[in-house]
Design a protein around this motif. Structure first.
Motif, PDB file in Angstrom:
ATOM      1  N   LEU A 102      17.500 -11.317  -6.353  1.00 15.93           N
ATOM      2  CA  LEU A 102      18.428 -10.391  -5.702  1.00 15.93           C
ATOM      3  C   LEU A 102      18.567 -10.635  -4.210  1.00 15.93           C
ATOM      4  CD1 LEU A 102      17.351  -7.105  -7.530  1.00 15.93           C
ATOM      5  CD2 LEU A 102      19.328  -8.563  -8.009  1.00 15.93           C
ATOM      6  N   ALA A 103      18.026 -11.745  -3.719  1.00 13.40           N
ATOM      7  CA  ALA A 103      18.109 -12.072  -2.294  1.00 13.40           C
ATOM      8  C   ALA A 103      19.156 -13.153  -2.048  1.00 13.40           C
ATOM      9  CB  ALA A 103      16.754 -12.538  -1.778  1.00 13.40           C
ATOM     10  N   GLY A 104      19.822 -13.046  -0.895  1.00 11.62           N
ATOM     11  CA  GLY A 104      20.813 -14.040  -0.520  1.00 11.62           C
ATOM     12  C   GLY A 104      20.337 -14.935   0.596  1.00 11.62           C
ATOM     13  N   SER A 105      19.065 -14.824   0.952  1.00  7.92           N
ATOM     14  CA  SER A 105      18.470 -15.656   2.004  1.00  7.92           C
ATOM     15  C   SER A 105      16.964 -15.657   1.803  1.00  7.92           C
ATOM     16  CB  SER A 105      18.800 -15.093   3.389  1.00  7.92           C
ATOM     17  OG  SER A 105      18.061 -13.889   3.635  1.00  7.92           O
ATOM     18  N   GLU A 106      16.292 -16.435   2.600  1.00  9.72           N
ATOM     19  CA  GLU A 106      14.840 -16.389   2.580  1.00  9.72           C
ATOM     20  C   GLU A 106      14.376 -15.102   3.264  1.00  9.72           C
ATOM     21  OE1 GLU A 106      12.768 -19.071   5.280  1.00  9.72           O
ATOM     22  OE2 GLU A 106      14.656 -19.435   6.346  1.00  9.72           O
ATOM     23  N   VAL A 107      13.194 -14.645   2.921  1.00 12.61           N
ATOM     24  CA  VAL A 107      12.619 -13.458   3.550  1.00 12.61           C
ATOM     25  C   VAL A 107      12.037 -13.858   4.899  1.00 12.61           C
ATOM     26  CG1 VAL A 107      10.883 -11.641   3.366  1.00 12.61           C
ATOM     27  CG2 VAL A 107      12.101 -12.432   1.320  1.00 12.61           C
ATOM     28  N   LYS A 108      12.393 -13.104   5.934  1.00 10.64           N
ATOM     29  CA  LYS A 108      11.945 -13.425   7.286  1.00 10.64           C
ATOM     30  C   LYS A 108      11.108 -12.281   7.861  1.00 10.64           C
ATOM     31  CE  LYS A 108      16.121 -16.135   8.282  1.00 10.64           C
ATOM     32  NZ  LYS A 108      17.289 -16.288   9.200  1.00 10.64           N
ATOM     33  N   PRO A 109       9.904 -12.582   8.351  1.00 11.52           N
ATOM     34  CA  PRO A 109       9.123 -11.548   9.037  1.00 11.52           C
ATOM     35  C   PRO A 109       9.778 -11.233  10.382  1.00 11.52           C
ATOM     36  CG  PRO A 109       8.033 -13.672   9.218  1.00 11.52           C
ATOM     37  CD  PRO A 109       9.197 -13.878   8.294  1.00 11.52           C
ATOM     38  N   TYR A 110       9.788  -9.974  10.774  1.00 10.88           N
ATOM     39  CA  TYR A 110      10.400  -9.645  12.064  1.00 10.88           C
ATOM     40  C   TYR A 110       9.491  -8.847  12.985  1.00 10.88           C
ATOM     41  CZ  TYR A 110      11.416  -4.999  10.046  1.00 10.88           C
ATOM     42  OH  TYR A 110      11.321  -3.767   9.454  1.00 10.88           O
ATOM     43  N   ALA A 111       8.418  -8.255  12.471  1.00 10.98           N
ATOM     44  CA  ALA A 111       7.562  -7.453  13.338  1.00 10.98           C
ATOM     45  C   ALA A 111       6.293  -7.042  12.607  1.00 10.98           C
ATOM     46  CB  ALA A 111       8.297  -6.201  13.816  1.00 10.98           C
ATOM     47  N   VAL A 112       5.334  -6.573  13.400  1.00 14.99           N
ATOM     48  CA  VAL A 112       4.146  -5.907  12.876  1.00 14.99           C
ATOM     49  C   VAL A 112       4.141  -4.508  13.466  1.00 14.99           C
ATOM     50  CG1 VAL A 112       1.625  -5.880  12.748  1.00 14.99           C
ATOM     51  CG2 VAL A 112       2.865  -8.064  12.687  1.00 14.99           C
ATOM     52  N   ILE A 142       1.916  13.076   7.038  1.00 10.52           N
ATOM     53  CA  ILE A 142       1.961  11.619   6.871  1.00 10.52           C
ATOM     54  C   ILE A 142       3.141  11.320   5.941  1.00 10.52           C
ATOM     55  CG2 ILE A 142      -0.543  11.406   7.133  1.00 10.52           C
ATOM     56  CD1 ILE A 142      -0.706  10.729   4.137  1.00 10.52           C
ATOM     57  N   ALA A 143       3.622  10.097   5.974  1.00 10.81           N
ATOM     58  CA  ALA A 143       4.679   9.703   5.046  1.00 10.81           C
ATOM     59  C   ALA A 143       4.089   9.596   3.645  1.00 10.81           C
ATOM     60  CB  ALA A 143       5.285   8.375   5.473  1.00 10.81           C
ATOM     61  N   ASN A 144       4.923   9.790   2.646  1.00  7.61           N
ATOM     62  CA  ASN A 144       4.457   9.774   1.262  1.00  7.61           C
ATOM     63  C   ASN A 144       3.940   8.380   0.892  1.00  7.61           C
ATOM     64  OD1 ASN A 144       4.190   9.833  -1.569  1.00  7.61           O
ATOM     65  ND2 ASN A 144       5.783  11.387  -1.740  1.00  7.61           N
ATOM     66  N   PRO A 145       2.644   8.254   0.613  1.00  4.51           N
ATOM     67  CA  PRO A 145       2.073   6.932   0.315  1.00  4.51           C
ATOM     68  C   PRO A 145       2.640   6.283  -0.948  1.00  4.51           C
ATOM     69  CG  PRO A 145       0.355   8.546   0.808  1.00  4.51           C
ATOM     70  CD  PRO A 145       1.626   9.313   0.600  1.00  4.51           C
ATOM     71  N   LYS A 146       3.293   7.071  -1.798  1.00  2.00           N
ATOM     72  CA  LYS A 146       3.810   6.522  -3.054  1.00  2.00           C
ATOM     73  C   LYS A 146       4.934   5.516  -2.835  1.00  2.00           C
ATOM     74  CE  LYS A 146       2.613  10.498  -5.947  1.00  2.00           C
ATOM     75  NZ  LYS A 146       3.149  11.561  -6.852  1.00  2.00           N
ATOM     76  N   HIS A 147       5.694   5.679  -1.740  1.00  2.00           N
ATOM     77  CA  HIS A 147       6.815   4.763  -1.529  1.00  2.00           C
ATOM     78  C   HIS A 147       7.038   4.373  -0.067  1.00  2.00           C
ATOM     79  CE1 HIS A 147       9.022   8.297  -0.180  1.00  2.00           C
ATOM     80  NE2 HIS A 147       8.726   8.905  -1.304  1.00  2.00           N
ATOM     81  N   ALA A 148       6.276   4.958   0.857  1.00  2.00           N
ATOM     82  CA  ALA A 148       6.458   4.669   2.285  1.00  2.00           C
ATOM     83  C   ALA A 148       5.282   3.843   2.815  1.00  2.00           C
ATOM     84  CB  ALA A 148       6.591   5.967   3.077  1.00  2.00           C
ATOM     85  N   PRO A 149       5.523   2.630   3.292  1.00  2.00           N
ATOM     86  CA  PRO A 149       4.440   1.785   3.805  1.00  2.00           C
ATOM     87  C   PRO A 149       3.590   2.456   4.882  1.00  2.00           C
ATOM     88  CG  PRO A 149       6.421   0.484   3.512  1.00  2.00           C
ATOM     89  CD  PRO A 149       6.819   1.914   3.286  1.00  2.00           C
ATOM     90  N   TYR A 150       4.226   3.211   5.784  1.00  2.00           N
ATOM     91  CA  TYR A 150       3.446   3.878   6.826  1.00  2.00           C
ATOM     92  C   TYR A 150       2.530   4.937   6.231  1.00  2.00           C
ATOM     93  CZ  TYR A 150       5.614   1.660  10.876  1.00  2.00           C
ATOM     94  OH  TYR A 150       5.997   0.754  11.828  1.00  2.00           O
ATOM     95  N   GLY A 151       2.954   5.554   5.144  1.00  2.00           N
ATOM     96  CA  GLY A 151       2.103   6.522   4.469  1.00  2.00           C
ATOM     97  C   GLY A 151       0.902   5.854   3.824  1.00  2.00           C
ATOM     98  N   ARG A 152       1.124   4.681   3.252  1.00  2.00           N
ATOM     99  CA  ARG A 152       0.017   3.940   2.640  1.00  2.00           C
ATOM    100  C   ARG A 152      -1.019   3.563   3.684  1.00  2.00           C
ATOM    101  NH1 ARG A 152       3.529  -0.261  -1.113  1.00  2.00           N
ATOM    102  NH2 ARG A 152       4.459   1.318  -2.502  1.00  2.00           N
ATOM    103  N   ARG A 153      -0.546   3.109   4.831  1.00  2.00           N
ATOM    104  CA  ARG A 153      -1.481   2.708   5.881  1.00  2.00           C
ATOM    105  C   ARG A 153      -2.211   3.926   6.450  1.00  2.00           C
ATOM    106  NH1 ARG A 153      -0.471  -0.806   3.200  1.00  2.00           N
ATOM    107  NH2 ARG A 153       0.494  -2.790   3.705  1.00  2.00           N
ATOM    108  N   LYS A 219      -4.611  -2.082   6.337  1.00  2.00           N
ATOM    109  CA  LYS A 219      -3.964  -3.382   6.221  1.00  2.00           C
ATOM    110  C   LYS A 219      -2.846  -3.497   7.255  1.00  2.00           C
ATOM    111  CE  LYS A 219      -4.790  -3.661   1.217  1.00  2.00           C
ATOM    112  NZ  LYS A 219      -4.142  -3.688  -0.116  1.00  2.00           N
ATOM    113  N   PRO A 220      -2.480  -4.699   7.653  1.00  2.00           N
ATOM    114  CA  PRO A 220      -1.398  -4.859   8.640  1.00  2.00           C
ATOM    115  C   PRO A 220      -0.061  -4.353   8.105  1.00  2.00           C
ATOM    116  CG  PRO A 220      -2.681  -6.883   8.415  1.00  2.00           C
ATOM    117  CD  PRO A 220      -3.103  -5.985   7.285  1.00  2.00           C
ATOM    118  N   LEU A 221       0.728  -3.799   8.996  1.00  6.39           N
ATOM    119  CA  LEU A 221       2.090  -3.375   8.644  1.00  6.39           C
ATOM    120  C   LEU A 221       3.042  -4.527   8.938  1.00  6.39           C
ATOM    121  CD1 LEU A 221       2.055   0.316   9.823  1.00  6.39           C
ATOM    122  CD2 LEU A 221       3.146  -0.449   7.703  1.00  6.39           C
TER     123      LEU A 221
END
Length: 267
Positions: A102-112, A142-153, A219-221
């Motif tokens: 489902l991607a139209g390009s390579e995945v690019k990291p942009y930040a931590v 906190i953000a909902n850990p079920k679907h929000a990365p910041y909540g998981r962290r 873990k790193p964001l």
């Protein structure tokens, strides 16, 4: 009259980020020069500033951003939501899109990203995670850990600090990290664990201080973006992607507390 094509129409609920299918509508083929970005809520202010600069350089491109939970956006895109770029607070979500074709390009990291304690009723700049066990603090957002990365962290950090069991009953959950900040801003929670990028925004910085949470506790964001399959031939979407590597965009990211790929998180 120009050619049209049928597409499934979606409406995004502003409060929950839920995508509602309305049916089939006609869209002009010329829509290729329009770009809709699904962006993690921690980018609300950074992306806003970047798009303002991008539009100066590319006035022929109509770009808009919708903010929400990375996990929910991933689900919506797999269901056919009409997004052209996906900026995720967890790089694993765009990687999963790529694995599904489902991607139209390579995945690019942009930040931590970085999580911090933030409050408008207490001096959070002097707080530590252990302070959240204080009986005077009744609600912690906190953000909902079920679907929000910041909540998981946030959950990882609270567990690593050994206080999860003590404060779990105090937790209130935001649909995404911006909603989490709103819970604190509205005083529905006395303290929150939010994104540094939001705490450093002009709107929030003037309301309260913040304290960084030890990065070794979670873990790193690592965050990344990708063009979706529908945008593979969208010239303006490609220009937005290229703009992310330019100094203007990188400087804006740093200004909002993000670390650039390969660098340690901002202090």
């Amino acid at each position: 009259m120009g050619a049209t094509r049928s597409v499934r129409a979606f409406v995004i609920c502003a409060v929950t980020g839920t995508l509602l299918t309305l049916g089939i509508v006609a869209a002009r083929a010329g829509d290729a020069q329009k770009v809709t970005i699904a962006a993690a809520a921690d980018l609300k202010f950074a992306i806003g500033d970047m798009l303002a600069e991008f539009k100066k350089a590319q006035p022929g491109c109509a770009v808009e951003a919708v903010y929400g939970s990375s996990g929910q956006f991933h689900t919506q895109i797999t269901q056919g939501a009409p997004f052209d770029l996906f900026f995720s607070a967890d790089i694993s979500f765009p990687k999963m899109l790529a694995e599904k074709g489902l991607a139209g390009s390579e995945v690019k990291p942009y930040a931590v990203g970085r999580i911090v304690l933030w409050s408008v009723v207490k001096d959070a700049s002097k707080m530590k995670l252990a302070d959240l066990t204080d009986p005077s603090i009744a609600r912690i957002a906190i953000a909902n850990p079920k679907h929000a990365p910041y909540g998981r962290r946030a959950e990882e950090a609270l567990r690593a600090a050994g206080i999860w069991d003590q404060i779990e009953s105090k937790l209130v959950y935001g649909d995404n990290i911006a909603h989490t900040a709103q819970l604190v801003e509205s005083k529905n929670a006395q303290v929150g664990i939010i994104a540094l990028s939001l705490a450093m925004s002009p709107a929030l910085a003037k309301q309260g201080g913040h304290a960084p949470i030890d990065e070794t506790l979670h873990k790193p964001l690592e965050q990344g973006f990708v063009l979706t399959k529908r945008a593979a031939k969208n010239a303006c979407a490609a220009k937005v992607s290229d703009f992310m590597g330019e100094k203007t965009a990188r400087d804006i990211m740093v200004r909002y507390g993000f670390a650039l790929p390969g660098e340690s998180a901002a202090k």
